[in-house]
Motif scaffolding. Structure first.
Motif, PDB file in Angstrom:
ATOM      1  N   VAL A  57       0.867  -1.172   0.000  1.00 42.44           N
ATOM      2  CA  VAL A  57       0.000   0.000   0.000  1.00 42.44           C
ATOM      3  C   VAL A  57       0.901   1.218   0.000  1.00 42.44           C
ATOM      4  N   ASP A  58       0.838   1.997  -1.055  1.00 44.29           N
ATOM      5  CA  ASP A  58       1.660   3.199  -1.154  1.00 44.29           C
ATOM      6  C   ASP A  58       0.822   4.314  -1.746  1.00 44.29           C
ATOM      7  N   ALA A  59       1.168   5.544  -1.448  1.00 48.13           N
ATOM      8  CA  ALA A  59       0.432   6.696  -1.950  1.00 48.13           C
ATOM      9  C   ALA A  59       1.319   7.918  -1.820  1.00 48.13           C
ATOM     10  N   GLY A  60       0.904   8.980  -2.458  1.00 46.03           N
ATOM     11  CA  GLY A  60       1.724  10.185  -2.461  1.00 46.03           C
ATOM     12  C   GLY A  60       1.550  11.072  -1.253  1.00 46.03           C
ATOM     13  N   ASP A  61       0.564  10.790  -0.414  1.00 50.37           N
ATOM     14  CA  ASP A  61       0.348  11.627   0.771  1.00 50.37           C
ATOM     15  C   ASP A  61      -0.272  10.782   1.877  1.00 50.37           C
ATOM     16  N   PRO A  62      -0.180  11.247   3.141  1.00 49.47           N
ATOM     17  CA  PRO A  62      -0.671  10.440   4.268  1.00 49.47           C
ATOM     18  C   PRO A  62      -2.160  10.121   4.192  1.00 49.47           C
ATOM     19  N   ALA A  63      -2.981  11.065   3.701  1.00 53.51           N
ATOM     20  CA  ALA A  63      -4.423  10.825   3.670  1.00 53.51           C
ATOM     21  C   ALA A  63      -4.755   9.655   2.761  1.00 53.51           C
ATOM     22  N   ARG A  64      -4.169   9.627   1.578  1.00 57.92           N
ATOM     23  CA  ARG A  64      -4.439   8.520   0.653  1.00 57.92           C
ATOM     24  C   ARG A  64      -3.845   7.207   1.163  1.00 57.92           C
ATOM     25  N   LEU A  65      -2.697   7.290   1.818  1.00 59.91           N
ATOM     26  CA  LEU A  65      -2.098   6.082   2.385  1.00 59.91           C
ATOM     27  C   LEU A  65      -3.005   5.484   3.452  1.00 59.91           C
ATOM     28  N   ALA A  66      -3.566   6.345   4.311  1.00 57.59           N
ATOM     29  CA  ALA A  66      -4.459   5.863   5.365  1.00 57.59           C
ATOM     30  C   ALA A  66      -5.679   5.176   4.774  1.00 57.59           C
ATOM     31  N   VAL A  67      -6.241   5.759   3.742  1.00 61.16           N
ATOM     32  CA  VAL A  67      -7.406   5.160   3.092  1.00 61.16           C
ATOM     33  C   VAL A  67      -7.027   3.811   2.480  1.00 61.16           C
ATOM     34  N   GLY A  68      -5.834   3.728   1.906  1.00 58.05           N
ATOM     35  CA  GLY A  68      -5.375   2.474   1.307  1.00 58.05           C
ATOM     36  C   GLY A  68      -5.207   1.364   2.324  1.00 58.05           C
ATOM     37  N   VAL A  69      -4.656   1.680   3.484  1.00 52.61           N
ATOM     38  CA  VAL A  69      -4.478   0.663   4.524  1.00 52.61           C
ATOM     39  C   VAL A  69      -5.840   0.206   5.051  1.00 52.61           C
ATOM     40  N   ALA A  70      -6.762   1.154   5.246  1.00 53.39           N
ATOM     41  CA  ALA A  70      -8.107   0.787   5.695  1.00 53.39           C
ATOM     42  C   ALA A  70      -8.780  -0.136   4.682  1.00 53.39           C
ATOM     43  N   ALA A  71      -8.580   0.155   3.385  1.00 52.73           N
ATOM     44  CA  ALA A  71      -9.167  -0.694   2.339  1.00 52.73           C
ATOM     45  C   ALA A  71      -8.544  -2.084   2.341  1.00 52.73           C
ATOM     46  N   LEU A  72      -7.232  -2.161   2.578  1.00 52.26           N
ATOM     47  CA  LEU A  72      -6.571  -3.459   2.633  1.00 52.26           C
ATOM     48  C   LEU A  72      -7.116  -4.286   3.789  1.00 52.26           C
ATOM     49  N   ARG A  73      -7.235  -3.681   4.953  1.00 57.29           N
ATOM     50  CA  ARG A  73      -7.768  -4.435   6.093  1.00 57.29           C
ATOM     51  C   ARG A  73      -9.208  -4.876   5.823  1.00 57.29           C
ATOM     52  N   GLN A  74     -10.014  -3.982   5.245  1.00 58.59           N
ATOM     53  CA  GLN A  74     -11.395  -4.350   4.950  1.00 58.59           C
ATOM     54  C   GLN A  74     -11.443  -5.546   4.012  1.00 58.59           C
ATOM     55  N   LYS A  75     -10.558  -5.568   3.033  1.00 63.40           N
ATOM     56  CA  LYS A  75     -10.507  -6.695   2.097  1.00 63.40           C
ATOM     57  C   LYS A  75     -10.120  -7.983   2.817  1.00 63.40           C
ATOM     58  N   LEU A  76      -9.136  -7.894   3.715  1.00 58.33           N
ATOM     59  CA  LEU A  76      -8.654  -9.095   4.396  1.00 58.33           C
ATOM     60  C   LEU A  76      -9.680  -9.667   5.359  1.00 58.33           C
ATOM     61  N   VAL A  77     -10.372  -8.791   6.086  1.00 60.94           N
ATOM     62  CA  VAL A  77     -11.326  -9.281   7.095  1.00 60.94           C
ATOM     63  C   VAL A  77     -12.750  -9.341   6.562  1.00 60.94           C
ATOM     64  N   ASN A  78     -12.940  -8.840   5.337  1.00 62.59           N
ATOM     65  CA  ASN A  78     -14.253  -8.866   4.685  1.00 62.59           C
ATOM     66  C   ASN A  78     -15.313  -8.143   5.511  1.00 62.59           C
ATOM     67  N   ALA A  79     -14.923  -7.001   6.056  1.00 62.67           N
ATOM     68  CA  ALA A  79     -15.863  -6.206   6.843  1.00 62.67           C
ATOM     69  C   ALA A  79     -15.334  -4.774   6.949  1.00 62.67           C
ATOM     70  N   PRO A  80     -16.217  -3.776   6.948  1.00 60.14           N
ATOM     71  CA  PRO A  80     -15.764  -2.397   7.126  1.00 60.14           C
ATOM     72  C   PRO A  80     -15.347  -2.152   8.566  1.00 60.14           C
ATOM     73  N   PRO A  81     -14.630  -1.072   8.825  1.00 60.27           N
ATOM     74  CA  PRO A  81     -14.256  -0.767  10.214  1.00 60.27           C
ATOM     75  C   PRO A  81     -15.479  -0.448  11.053  1.00 60.27           C
ATOM     76  N   GLN A  82     -15.393  -0.738  12.337  1.00 56.99           N
ATOM     77  CA  GLN A  82     -16.498  -0.436  13.237  1.00 56.99           C
ATOM     78  C   GLN A  82     -16.510   1.025  13.656  1.00 56.99           C
ATOM     79  N   HIS A  83     -15.323   1.645  13.661  1.00 52.85           N
ATOM     80  CA  HIS A  83     -15.202   3.057  14.026  1.00 52.85           C
ATOM     81  C   HIS A  83     -14.098   3.688  13.196  1.00 52.85           C
ATOM     82  N   LEU A  84     -14.119   5.012  13.107  1.00 50.23           N
ATOM     83  CA  LEU A  84     -13.082   5.773  12.427  1.00 50.23           C
ATOM     84  C   LEU A  84     -12.407   6.691  13.435  1.00 50.23           C
ATOM     85  N   VAL A  85     -11.088   6.667  13.470  1.00 48.30           N
ATOM     86  CA  VAL A  85     -10.315   7.562  14.329  1.00 48.30           C
ATOM     87  C   VAL A  85      -9.611   8.566  13.422  1.00 48.30           C
TER      88      VAL A  85
END
Length: 415
Positions: free
Chosen positions: A170-198
């Motif tokens: 997961v790589d991106a040109g700025d922290p905001a896009r990187l954070a979204v990419g990591v959240a998407a990777l976890r969602q894909k792995l666990v097959n569920a959206p996050p329960q909360h956003l920090v």
């Protein structure tokens, strides 16, 4: 320095270490800086990472220090402490690598530490893995599993990996896009959206305020998103819309994430709340105390684990994340002083001081991990923390370990 003598027993079995070398093909030994401290007696073969970090570098009755000279050493020490891979114990399924100069990548990578993925964080350098990271990776020899999509390594923020292993990047040109990419990777792995956003700020000056989010993400798997002081980046806005209805929490005072930016978040997530205190130490305490349904540590009584790291070393939050996802399962508290705990930290631990009436063996206990060498947290600091965590006899009917006021400011959009 007060002399300390440490017994390190069976941290890494020889078979696991050799298996790691066969898998990753790295036989370079570490030569990191060792903090001037304890003698270490080794009763089983260990990788150089464990010896150089000196885990546990030294300990008191109620504290344990992972005494790395930098975040890379701390990450290696914590990874080996939480995944010893000795005596036939299960190896981690995967490990996450982040660049050694990117605290934002480290913060969001902590999401992958949470179950069922369970990936500890190690640091990489521009020219590859530092010796300490390589030794720890060899010793753990991540296996890959169904939970990790058979990936052995997750590479976040452009981290470099050794050859011959399965990876997801997961790589991106700025922290905001990187954070979204990591959240998407976890969602894909666990097959569920996050329960909360920090939601935290990605500004360099905001790093100490963001550090506690790493521990919570490791504990919960909740997604971390970045904002700026006065604006919400487009990637974060898109994520908030994608996760509409997911409760959102801004972990920063108005001086770090302004009322303007907070209102922009609330425009998309009307029930967003702010957890706020005027400085990083008080902010970490407020978050440790905070509870809103299933969100928050809600640690307002004795009998818990805690992690303390220096706000000047934000990558230590990512390094320490596995300590909040296993073992004592405790929040990360920030210190802004090397020499002694400041009033908010001291007061919080005093509020939670364990006590007993007649039998100390039936009491509950606090245990505190300290991250970094004496340049990050001094020995006198550790001694005071040990005293604050020590179980004490209750005298004259006085209560011990009573929780104080939450001390946090909560903002919520009024109807």
């Amino acid at each position: 320095m007060v002399a300390a003598f440490v017994l390190v027993v069976g941290a890494i079995a020889a078979g696991g270490y050799l298996a790691g070398k066969a898998l990753f093909g790295n036989e370079q030994s570490a030569a990191g800086t060792v903090a001037p401290a304890p003698s270490i007696v080794i009763h089983a073969p260990q990788p150089a990472a464990a010896q150089d970090v000196g885990f546990p570098e030294f300990a008191t009755k109620n504290t344990t220090r992972v005494g790395g000279a930098d975040a890379a050493a701390d990450a290696a020490g914590v990874a080996l402490a939480t995944h010893p891979s000795a005596g036939g114990l299960e190896q981690p399924q995967a490990v996450t690598l982040v660049p050694d100069g990117d605290w934002q990548a480290g913060i969001v990578a902590s999401e992958l530490t949470a179950a069922p993925i369970g990936a500890p964080v190690l640091l990489s350098a521009a020219d590859g893995l530092p010796p300490l990271s390589a030794d720890a990776l060899n010793a753990m020899a991540p296996t890959g599993s169904k939970a990790t999509d058979n990936k052995q390594l997750f590479l976040v923020g452009g981290a470099k990996a050794p050859e011959g292993v399965t990876t997801a990047s997961v790589d991106a040109g700025d922290p905001a896009r990187l954070a979204v990419g990591v959240a998407a990777l976890r969602q894909k792995l666990v097959n569920a959206p996050p329960q909360h956003l920090v939601i935290v700020s990605s500004a360099a000056s905001a790093a100490p305020y963001a550090m506690p989010a790493a521990a919570w993400a490791a504990r919960s798997g909740d997604a971390i998103l970045f904002v700026d002081r006065d604006t919400v980046p487009a990637a974060t806005t898109a994520a908030l819309k994608r996760y509409v209805g997911v409760p959102a929490y801004v972990l920063a005072p108005p001086s770090i994430v302004s009322a303007k930016a907070f209102k922009a978040v609330q425009k998309i997530a009307p029930q967003a709340k702010r957890i706020s205190a005027p400085d990083p130490v008080a902010s970490s305490v407020a978050f440790a105390r905070y509870s809103d349904g299933a969100f928050g540590w809600n640690i307002n009584d004795p009998g818990h684990g805690f992690v303390i790291a220096n706000g000047d070393r934000p990558l230590d939050a990512a390094a320490a994340a596995p300590l909040s996802a296993s073992g004592d399962w405790g929040p990360l508290l920030v210190t802004d002083s090397v020499a002694a705990p400041s009033a908010p930290l001291r007061g919080y631990l005093l509020d939670l001081k364990p006590g007993y009436a007649t039998d100390p063996t039936r009491a509950v206990y606090n245990h505190i991990w300290l991250i970094g060498d004496e340049a990050a947290i001094s020995v006198p600091f550790q001694a005071e923390i040990d005293a604050l965590a020590e179980v004490a006899k209750i005298r004259s009917g006085a209560a011990a370990g009573l929780a104080g006021q939450a001390g946090s400011e909560t903002e919520q959009k009024k109807p």
